[in-house]
Design an enzyme around this catalytic site. Structure first.
Site, PDB file in Angstrom:
ATOM      1  N   GLU A 199       3.100  15.864 -46.282  1.00 38.68           N
ATOM      2  CA  GLU A 199       2.129  16.945 -46.461  1.00 38.68           C
ATOM      3  C   GLU A 199       0.802  16.424 -45.966  1.00 38.68           C
ATOM      4  O   GLU A 199       0.312  15.398 -46.428  1.00 38.68           O
ATOM      5  CB  GLU A 199       2.005  17.315 -47.933  1.00 38.68           C
ATOM      6  CG  GLU A 199       2.749  18.574 -48.291  1.00 38.68           C
ATOM      7  CD  GLU A 199       2.527  18.972 -49.735  1.00 38.68           C
ATOM      8  OE1 GLU A 199       1.407  18.811 -50.236  1.00 38.68           O
ATOM      9  OE2 GLU A 199       3.500  19.424 -50.353  1.00 38.68           O
ATOM     10  N   ASP A 246      -8.668  21.866 -56.014  1.00 38.81           N
ATOM     11  CA  ASP A 246      -8.481  20.425 -56.059  1.00 38.81           C
ATOM     12  C   ASP A 246      -9.418  19.743 -57.042  1.00 38.81           C
ATOM     13  O   ASP A 246     -10.562  20.152 -57.214  1.00 38.81           O
ATOM     14  CB  ASP A 246      -8.691  19.834 -54.660  1.00 38.81           C
ATOM     15  CG  ASP A 246      -7.519  20.136 -53.748  1.00 38.81           C
ATOM     16  OD1 ASP A 246      -6.401  19.731 -54.097  1.00 38.81           O
ATOM     17  OD2 ASP A 246      -7.726  20.797 -52.719  1.00 38.81           O
TER      18      ASP A 246
END
Ligand SMILES: Cc1ncc(COP(=O)(O)O)c(C=O)c1O
Lengths: 270, 410
Positions: free
Chosen positions: A49, A60
């Site tokens: 990823e 995040d």
């Protein structure tokens, strides 16, 4: 079949749980990423990823936020992410690469152009954090049209009805976000994950990966038996951060960590 | 006289937008992480129930009357208008609300909604601190825990409001990520929300965010325009020729504009912050100089670079210092129903002084942008023309900023 489907099919035969590390492309500098990707694959990563940096990474936690900031400060943009993919592909034609990021850089590039360029560079799928299926039709169509997989997230708050809908739109694999929070938050509750995985498997034959909250061999081992893939993000990026001042050391540092996760996964599933 | 009665039902704008998925034409929508989908749906359902519930509406009305101090006056700036020698300028006095700005119209409404939803913890983002103060105020009154996210830069330039929030019992969290201003505070509030969805209600301070926020923040602020429309009809016997309001995220402007959307002869002007000048790149004017994109849950005009990275905004007024804008404004711009212009820092500062000296009203620096444009507009109009300006807040919070710019040591 896509590279992602091929890879999961091959792993299934070997009864092996996919190890999927996440790194932000261009963190701490553009030249660091390809060697890191290669080292991780050699150490046992099955799918990569690659984070596309964004100025406002709302989903995040601080570790991946700082990775995005470092990469942007080093001049990363979407085109340079694709350069990294292209360079990696030059001697690895098999390991699937999934771009993970936010929608706006794709809006800026234009969906059709972004998908065409990504496919040409060797990208296999897109995870777009702020794009639930309700808004995803246009991008998903372009991604599919270029032979790549739109990967969608399922969360602890998704109803059964939504899970069915999300799995209906997804291809490649389904990504179960194992906790309510941002990346890098608290540790995960394995029993709850198992219960959710059962619900997801009721409506799809796609492989299901688990991510968020897996930080070491022990936590990876605990989800290894109930999932098809284990995604490790913050714990990997934290190691990049620790060695950010010495990018040449990164492949070694990450190979050691990925190796540790690999052994834990294999021990748990053998 | 243009009136709602003359607009065919199918042509009406009020009540048509957003559609059921939160879209204003191509703008708006719900661009959020999957974990937030359920809380956002719960909010949408709760709002739909409450907005049709006479008991809720009566409670809201009583709060606005007795706690906020509504209706706010529509005040004819007689001396200033005469000096300009053009249209008559009316000021819609949101500066007279409790806490000193329009922001409280929204926080009172959303706090009642939070209470109905059984939430015990309130979070908010703030730029100038006005929305943070308005949120801390209603949280104190309802006995709810309150956490306000504020960019480190804004904390430094809005110290009095930080102290007010703390006096009111709120925790103020300094946001150190990104550009350390409003957009980053919004990111941080979203991160808190996704981590605490069970007990936490997020009171967004402007007409941005994922659906239903742009709609519900507009609805709670639309009392501004409903009152102004009735007041001008009563005082002048007709509708105004123009309405002018400053646009940061766009809540006071949407609040003023909404009731006038179907009055086709009423021109609507939104005034963005031109900062040092739109041509310098140091501004906060996404409608004037940005491109559509996706940020903070919706599609709208944004300040961004060619790679889709959000670029920092610059304005003398912290409350306008936002690189995005509510999606309904993007739609009003494209559809031509409203016109958007930019006013620079120095022009806003000049209007701040003239308003203060001429009318005895110290306006917020945000509102001073609207005042500056209204003066330009009025100067070219006739004495029997009418301009309504949204005076969104009072300027007490800004006196330190103004003093510092002018080299005065307080
Ligand atoms: C007095 C005042 N006016 C205007 C604004 C800008 O917000 P909006 O565009 O949502 O009205 C603010 C924001 O803090 C404010 O304090």
């Amino acid at each position: 079949m896509s590279r992602i489907a091929d890879r999961f099919a091959a792993l299934r035969v070997r009864n092996r749980t996919a190890l999927v590390p996440f790194v932000t492309a261009g963190d701490p500098c553009p030249a660091a990423t390809v060697p890191v990707m290669r080292a991780m694959v050699e150490a046992g990563a099955d799918i990569l990823e690659l984070g596309v940096p964004f100025s406002d990474p709302m989903a995040d936690g601080p570790v991946i936020q700082r990775a995005s900031e470092r990469a942007l400060a080093a001049g990363m943009d979407f085109g340079k992410v694709l350069d990294i993919v292209r360079e990696f592909r030059a001697d690895d034609a098999e390991t699937p690469i999934v771009l993970m990021g936010y929608l706006n850089p794709l809006e800026a590039a234009g969906y059709a152009g972004a998908a065409e360029r990504a496919a040409a560079a060797g990208v296999d799928g897109f995870i777009t954090v702020d794009l639930p299926p309700e808004e995803a039709d246009d991008l998903a169509r372009e991604v599919r049209a270029h032979g790549m997989d739109p990967v969608f997230l399922v969360s602890p708050t998704s109803s059964d009805e939504r899970i069915a809908r999300i799995c209906g739109e997804a291809s490649g694999f389904v990504y179960y976000v194992s906790l309510k929070g941002v990346t890098g938050a608290a540790t995960l509750d394995v029993d709850e994950v198992a219960e959710r995985m059962a619900r997801i498997r009721r409506v799809t034959d796609l492989p299901v990966g688990v991510g968020f909250g897996i930080r070491d061999g022990a936590s990876a081992a605990r989800v290894a038996r109930i999932s098809d893939a284990v995604v490790v993000g913050t714990a990997v990026v934290a190691r990049v951060e620790e060695s950010a001042h010495a990018p040449e050391a990164l492949p070694g540092v990450l190979a050691a960590f990925i190796g540790e996760l690999r052994r834990a996964l294999d021990a748990a599933t053998s | 006289m243009p009136d709602l009665a003359n607009v065919k039902a199918e042509d009406r704008l009020i009540g048509r937008y957003p559609d059921e998925r939160g879209h204003f034409g191509p703008y708006g929508g719900t661009f959020i992480a999957e974990t937030l989908v359920r809380p956002v749906e719960e909010l949408r359902d709760a709002y739909e129930r409450c907005s049709k519930d006479p008991e809720f509406l009566a409670e809201l009305d009583a709060e606005l009357r007795h706690y906020v101090g509504r209706p706010s006056p529509l005040y004819l700036a007689r001396r200033w208008s005469r000096e300009i020698g053009g249209a008559r300028i009316y000021l819609k006095r949101e500066d007279l609300n409790h806490t000193g700005a329009h922001k409280v119209n929204n926080t009172v409404g959303q706090a009642l909604l939070a209470k109905r939803m059984g939430k015990t913890r309130i979070i908010a983002e703030t730029g100038a601190g006005q929305h943070g103060v308005a949120t801390a105020t209603v949280a104190a009154r309802l006995g709810l825990e309150c956490v306000v996210y504020m960019g480190a830069e804004d904390i430094a330039r809005q110290a009095p409001n930080v102290f007010r929030m703390k006096l009111l019992g709120a925790e103020v969290v300094s946001v150190e990520s990104g550009s350390k201003t409003l957009k980053d505070a919004l990111n941080e509030a979203m991160r808190d929300w996704v981590s605490n969805i069970d007990d936490t209600y997020y009171i967004i301070g402007t007409v941005a965010g994922p659906h239903p926020y742009p709609m519900l923040v507009r609805d709670f602020n639309s009392v501004i325009g409903r009152e102004a429309r009735a007041q001008v009809l009563e005082q002048e016997g007709r509708l105004p020729d123009a309405c002018v309001a400053c646009v940061g995220g766009g809540s006071n402007a949407m609040g003023l504009f909404h009731a006038f959307l179907d009055d086709a002869d009423v021109a609507l002007y939104g005034v963005e912050a031109g900062g040092s000048g739109v041509e310098t790149g140091k501004h906060a004017a996404p409608l004037a100089a940005g491109r559509p994109g996706v940020l903070h849950g919706n599609r709208t005009y944004l300040m961004q670079d060619s790679d889709g990275q959000i670029t920092p905004a610059h304005s003398i007024s912290a409350g306008l210092d936002y690189p995005g804008v509510g999606p309904e404004h993007s739609w009003l711009k494209d559809s031509g129903r409203a016109t958007y212009v930019a006013v620079n820092d120095d022009e806003a500062l000049a209007a701040f002084h003239v308003c203060t000296r001429t009318e005895g009203i110290i306006p917020a620096l945000e509102s001073s942008h609207a005042l500056s444009y209204a003066v330009k507009l009025a100067a070219d109009m006739r004495p029997d023309d009418i301009v309504v300006v949204g005076l969104s807040g009072r300027g007490d919070k800004d006196i330190q900023t103004v003093a510092a710019i002018e080299g005065i040591d307080l």
